[in-house]
Design an enzyme around this catalytic site. Structure first.
Site, PDB file in Angstrom:
ATOM      1  N   PHE A 149       0.887  -1.157  -0.275  1.00  0.00           N
ATOM      2  CA  PHE A 149      -0.293   0.128   0.244  1.00  0.00           C
ATOM      3  C   PHE A 149       0.925   1.047   0.066  1.00  0.00           C
ATOM      4  O   PHE A 149       0.346   2.509  -0.666  1.00  0.00           O
ATOM      5  CB  PHE A 149      -0.711  -0.097   1.294  1.00  0.00           C
ATOM      6  CG  PHE A 149      -0.323   0.153   2.087  1.00  0.00           C
ATOM      7  CD1 PHE A 149       0.471   1.379   3.080  1.00  0.00           C
ATOM      8  CD2 PHE A 149       0.022  -0.724   3.106  1.00  0.00           C
ATOM      9  CE1 PHE A 149       0.681   1.661   3.693  1.00  0.00           C
ATOM     10  CE2 PHE A 149       0.414  -1.207   4.810  1.00  0.00           C
ATOM     11  CZ  PHE A 149       0.854   0.432   4.631  1.00  0.00           C
ATOM     12  N   SER A 226       6.071  -7.147   3.570  1.00  0.00           N
ATOM     13  CA  SER A 226       6.420  -7.652   4.818  1.00  0.00           C
ATOM     14  C   SER A 226       7.442  -9.265   4.480  1.00  0.00           C
ATOM     15  O   SER A 226       7.339  -9.861   3.441  1.00  0.00           O
ATOM     16  CB  SER A 226       5.674  -8.053   6.086  1.00  0.00           C
ATOM     17  OG  SER A 226       4.724  -8.936   5.534  1.00  0.00           O
ATOM     18  N   CYS A 281       9.222   1.432   3.340  1.00  0.00           N
ATOM     19  CA  CYS A 281      10.470   0.138   4.048  1.00  0.00           C
ATOM     20  C   CYS A 281      12.263   1.078   4.179  1.00  0.00           C
ATOM     21  O   CYS A 281      12.638  -0.049   4.298  1.00  0.00           O
ATOM     22  CB  CYS A 281      11.455  -0.916   2.565  1.00  0.00           C
ATOM     23  SG  CYS A 281      11.234  -0.424   0.991  1.00  0.00           S
TER      24      CYS A 281
END
Length: 498
Positions: A149, A226, A281
């Site tokens: 997202f 993740s 990230c």
């Protein structure tokens, strides 16, 4: 209520599933739309369409593919304001940050426009008498991308421009939290002249992901998200004999040496830790203060964090927008509660932020700053994915480097120093995939490749750059002989020996 559909074979597609998911405006906290979620049958149907399209698209000369991408580039530039506002509306990041992420994605499109040159192979004349050998790169088939997202334009554009430039067809499964921007990109690709079925967007949840992983006609999977999901994607894609690159989580450190320009380091840390509300990230969530500079660094950071302007992403002068959903806000807040419980010192508490007038239901959290964070704390070990910066104290350079090398993640890292010896030693010996020297977010340009080490990457190849070209193609080596005369007898020796 607005219903967001899929984009398949050049047009909107409702799908057969009755499942939907809510899409929120993070600034207001209100539901802005519902998005259809694909069933396994929907995904299998789309794969069949992409497989059929591959038969013709793979035969299109690279130069003609590049011309479509050049047109696509022009359309992105023409519609950049619209695309940026779509990102802000569904993700929540501020306008300039959203615009910057779109630009970084566009740079990969620009790189992919050079595909006629990038696909050139190697040739050797006379590897043996009258024997020549050369290599070519050919497309894989149907490729799929599963994206997060936090960057609904940039991360998909890390993948599909190169994939289709190399002659593959592509199925994008974006995040159901902010699906509108990828769908608009699909429309622009069609407008640029891309044949129907070459690029498709399928919205979905785990059912859609598993359908892509198990379908035998999907040749490669790219993923960003993740670490637990990256590991799941990697293991299951490999089980079904697919090529896979799966980028996972991160805990990016910024080492501040005693000789560093502290003002420069603090300015870099502020953008790296709190930009995009920490939802990236490459966010630097750990500052490692080396030697005796810890107190001064924390004091400077405290002043800046307290002055962060938080509000709706389209408001002028706002530094940080809301988090993407109420559930994510709750998750990040629970980490702040945990840090206090673990004994870290909460210097700035973003939970106390006063929400902007008229946006009281928005998913806002102010910047948070912890000091005296220890290696055994969960707020140090785990990726929070929010506007939370932890300061760790280290006695010297070696202690700081060892701390980073012990961490399970190895995505990005930076060092701020004036000393060339420290910088060179750090860049050479640190066990991290992307390193910055006096640069807070060491994201490579599109013509280099992006990817971490350790549990930040599952797979052998990084994304975009030449690694991306290699990932989306398979190498074929051809050896041929055109003898000047035909021999009447059989030959049992290796051709290069003659």
């Amino acid at each position: 209520m607005k219903i967001i559909e899929h984009f398949v074979n050049g047009k909107s597609f409702s799908g057969s599933s009755k499942k939907t998911s809510e899409v929120f405006n993070p600034a207001t906290g209100e539901v802005s739309a519902k998005v259809n979620l694909a069933s396994k049958k929907d995904v299998d149907d789309v794969v069949a369409i992409a497989t059929k399209a591959f038969a013709t698209w793979s035969q299109v000369p690279p130069l003609q593919r590049a011309r479509i991408l050049f047109k696509f580039k022009e359309l992105i530039e023409k519609n950049s304001d619209e695309l940026t506002k779509i990102i802000v509306a569904e993700h929540g990041k501020v306008y300039d940050d959203a615009k910057g992420s779109l630009t970084r994605g566009l740079e990969v499109v620009e790189f992919a426009c050079g595909i006629p040159h990038l696909l050139k192979g190697e040739f050797t004349e006379n590897v043996g008498t009258n024997v020549d050998s050369w290599s070519i790169r050919q497309p894989l088939g149907v490729c799929a991308g599963i994206t997060p997202f936090n960057f609904p334009a940039m991360v998909p554009m890390w993948m599909f421009p190169l994939a289709i430039a190399c002659g593959n067809t592509f199925i994008l499964k974006p995040s159901e939290k902010d699906p509108s921007c990828p769908l608009r990109l699909a429309e622009l690709l069609k407008e640029a002249g891309l044949p129907d079925g070459v690029f498709n967007v399928v919205n979905g949840d785990k059912e859609s992901v598993d359908a892509l992983l198990s379908n035998p006609n999907v040749s490669a999977i790219s993923f960003v998200g993740s670490t637990p999901i990256a590991k799941y994607i990697y293991e299951n894609a490999a089980k079904f004999e697919k090529r896979v690159q799966a980028l996972g989580g991160a805990k990016n450190h910024c080492v501040v040496m005693p000789d560093a320009d502290l003002d420069q380091a603090v300015a870099g840390l502020m953008g790296a830790a709190y930009g995009s509300a920490g939802e990236r990230c490459m966010a630097q969530s750990v500052a490692v203060a080396v030697g005796n500079i810890g107190d001064e660094l924390v004091n400077k950071l405290t002043k800046e964090v307290n002055n962060l302007r938080v509000g709706p992403g389209l408001d002028k002068g706002v530094d940080m927008g809301p988090l993407v959903t109420a559930q994510h806000l709750e998750k990040v807040t629970s980490y702040i509660d945990l840090g206090v419980k673990e004994g870290a010192k909460l210097i700035v508490d973003g939970r106390k932020i006063k929400k902007p007038q008229g946006y009281e239901k928005g998913f806002y959290l102010g910047g948070c700053l912890f000091d005296h964070v220890k290696e055994n704390m969960r707020i140090y070990k785990e990726e929070i994915f929010g506007p939370v910066l932890s300061v760790v104290r280290a006695k010297n350079f070696n202690e700081a480097a060892d701390l980073i090398n012990r961490h399970e993640f190895g995505n990005g890292v930076s060092i701020f120093t004036r000393d060339g010896d420290s910088a060179r030693t750090f860049s050479s010996h640190i066990k991290v995939g992307m390193v910055g020297i006096n640069i807070p977010i060491p994201v490579p340009m599109a013509f280099h490749s992006f990817g971490g080490w350790k549990r930040s990457l599952f797979g052998d190849q990084h994304v975009h750059g030449m690694e991306g070209v290699r990932f989306y193609t398979k190498l074929k080596t051809i050896t041929s002989r055109w003898p000047s005369g035909i021999k009447a007898t059989s030959n049992f020796t290796m051709p290069t020996m003659n």
